[in-house]
Design an enzyme around this catalytic site. Sequence first.
Site, short mmCIF file in Angstrom:
data_model
loop_
_atom_site.label_atom_id
_atom_site.label_comp_id
_atom_site.label_asym_id
_atom_site.label_seq_id
_atom_site.Cartn_x
_atom_site.Cartn_y
_atom_site.Cartn_z
N ASN A 62 16.36 -10.39 -15.45
CA ASN A 62 16.98 -9.72 -14.31
C ASN A 62 16.94 -8.21 -14.59
O ASN A 62 17.67 -7.72 -15.44
CB ASN A 62 18.43 -10.22 -14.18
CG ASN A 62 19.20 -9.47 -13.11
OD1 ASN A 62 18.64 -8.69 -12.35
ND2 ASN A 62 20.51 -9.70 -13.05
N TRP A 63 16.07 -7.53 -13.86
CA TRP A 63 15.87 -6.10 -14.13
C TRP A 63 16.95 -5.24 -13.49
O TRP A 63 16.97 -4.03 -13.66
CB TRP A 63 14.47 -5.66 -13.67
CG TRP A 63 13.36 -6.26 -14.48
CD1 TRP A 63 13.49 -7.09 -15.57
CD2 TRP A 63 11.93 -6.09 -14.29
NE1 TRP A 63 12.25 -7.44 -16.06
CE2 TRP A 63 11.28 -6.84 -15.29
CE3 TRP A 63 11.16 -5.39 -13.37
CZ2 TRP A 63 9.88 -6.90 -15.40
CZ3 TRP A 63 9.77 -5.44 -13.47
CH2 TRP A 63 9.14 -6.19 -14.49
N LYS A 64 17.84 -5.85 -12.72
CA LYS A 64 18.95 -5.12 -12.08
C LYS A 64 18.41 -3.87 -11.37
O LYS A 64 17.29 -3.91 -10.85
CB LYS A 64 20.03 -4.80 -13.11
CG LYS A 64 20.48 -6.06 -13.87
CD LYS A 64 21.75 -5.88 -14.66
CE LYS A 64 22.11 -7.20 -15.34
NZ LYS A 64 23.37 -7.16 -16.05
N HIS B 166 25.61 -13.18 -8.68
CA HIS B 166 25.72 -12.48 -9.97
C HIS B 166 27.09 -11.80 -10.04
O HIS B 166 27.60 -11.30 -9.03
CB HIS B 166 24.59 -11.46 -10.11
CG HIS B 166 24.49 -10.91 -11.50
ND1 HIS B 166 25.34 -9.92 -11.95
CD2 HIS B 166 23.70 -11.25 -12.54
CE1 HIS B 166 25.05 -9.67 -13.23
NE2 HIS B 166 24.06 -10.46 -13.61
N GLU C 180 27.95 -8.98 -11.00
CA GLU C 180 27.98 -7.59 -10.50
C GLU C 180 28.07 -7.57 -8.99
O GLU C 180 28.68 -6.66 -8.40
CB GLU C 180 26.73 -6.84 -11.01
CG GLU C 180 26.87 -6.53 -12.50
CD GLU C 180 25.56 -6.53 -13.28
OE1 GLU C 180 24.49 -6.44 -12.67
OE2 GLU C 180 25.64 -6.61 -14.53
N GLU D 219 27.28 -16.92 -17.07
CA GLU D 219 27.28 -15.55 -17.58
C GLU D 219 28.73 -15.08 -17.72
O GLU D 219 29.32 -14.60 -16.75
CB GLU D 219 26.55 -14.62 -16.60
CG GLU D 219 25.10 -14.98 -16.38
CD GLU D 219 24.26 -13.75 -16.00
OE1 GLU D 219 23.20 -13.57 -16.61
OE2 GLU D 219 24.66 -12.97 -15.12
N GLY E 76 26.02 -6.88 -20.73
CA GLY E 76 25.77 -5.46 -20.99
C GLY E 76 26.70 -4.87 -22.04
O GLY E 76 26.76 -3.65 -22.19
N SER F 259 24.03 -10.42 -22.89
CA SER F 259 23.56 -9.83 -24.15
C SER F 259 22.62 -10.74 -24.94
O SER F 259 22.68 -10.78 -26.17
CB SER F 259 24.75 -9.38 -25.01
OG SER F 259 25.51 -8.39 -24.32
N GLY G 37 19.30 -9.60 -19.11
CA GLY G 37 19.36 -8.30 -18.44
C GLY G 37 18.64 -7.25 -19.27
O GLY G 37 17.41 -7.18 -19.29
P1 13P Z 1 22.62 -8.28 -20.28
O1 13P Z 1 21.56 -9.14 -20.90
O2 13P Z 1 22.20 -6.83 -20.16
O3 13P Z 1 23.94 -8.46 -20.94
O4 13P Z 1 22.80 -8.78 -18.76
C1 13P Z 1 22.98 -10.13 -18.52
C2 13P Z 1 22.87 -10.35 -17.07
O5 13P Z 1 23.72 -9.94 -16.30
C3 13P Z 1 21.70 -11.09 -16.56
O6 13P Z 1 21.84 -11.41 -15.22
#
Ligand code: 13P
Length: 252
Positions: free
Chosen positions: A10-12, A96, A98, A168, A174, A214, A235
């Site tokens: 997931n490149w956000k 998600h 976020e 998650e 993150g 993470s 992520g």
């Molecule tokens: P990180 O791997 O940066 O913690 O993010 C996880 C995530 O939200 C994947 O959707």
Amino acid sequence: MTRIPCIAGNWKMYKTVDEAVETAAKLKEALHNVSGRDIGIAPPFVSLVPVAEVIKGSNISLIAQNVFWEDEGAYTGEISPTMLKNAGCTCAIIGHSERRQYFGETNETVNKKINKCLDAGLMAIVCIGESLEERESGNTFSVLETQVSEGFSALSPDQMEKIVIAYEPVWAIGTGKTATASQAQEAHAFIRSKIEGHYGKAIADEIRILYGGSVKPGNVDELMAEKDVDGALVGGASLDAGSFARIVQFSS
Ligand code: 13P
């Protein structure tokens, strides 16, 4: 029962179109020999079409980070499942944390999005997970239970077969603070037991549950060794082609 491991990046909100195309090209090269794993990347919307062009014919699928629940209409700024399918996506991430935290997504909107996505022929990666406060107050399992029962409300067994769940824990996203392999296993086993309660053993045995939060080259092997961890939603560590390629090639 065999569940094919699934690793999705997931490149956000990272990478310009040029950067996304460059990373996708590197991944295509690095992963062309890998088999027995479902691999996907979720670039920002503006990069979907050019990235689709790069990964065409490869073993990498294209995933959208979000989707709306109508086919078309006056919904400024939204993108429909049909449009995503036409752009080359095979799957969309829904719910998600976020999006729940910053954009008001709820279990109810998650449910609407799942329905529309599956109708349009896209698979769905549905994210659930507890916050730090919820974990510390001992509410992890009740939060997961509500997210499952409300988010998947009234879905048919056929629909459930096209869903991948991503566990998650919000406190691990993150933050560099990964859930331990046993914490992940415990949550995944719980989620699977709830799916069994609603849909029966056959579907519960088949549904894939990914861990996200993470995930890095240094911890993926340990996480993937757990029996109910069927993949990872990555992520930060998916932004670099070398590190994502290593995660995809976790040792089993
Ligand atoms: P990180 O791997 O940066 O913690 O993010 C996880 C995530 O939200 C994947 O959707």
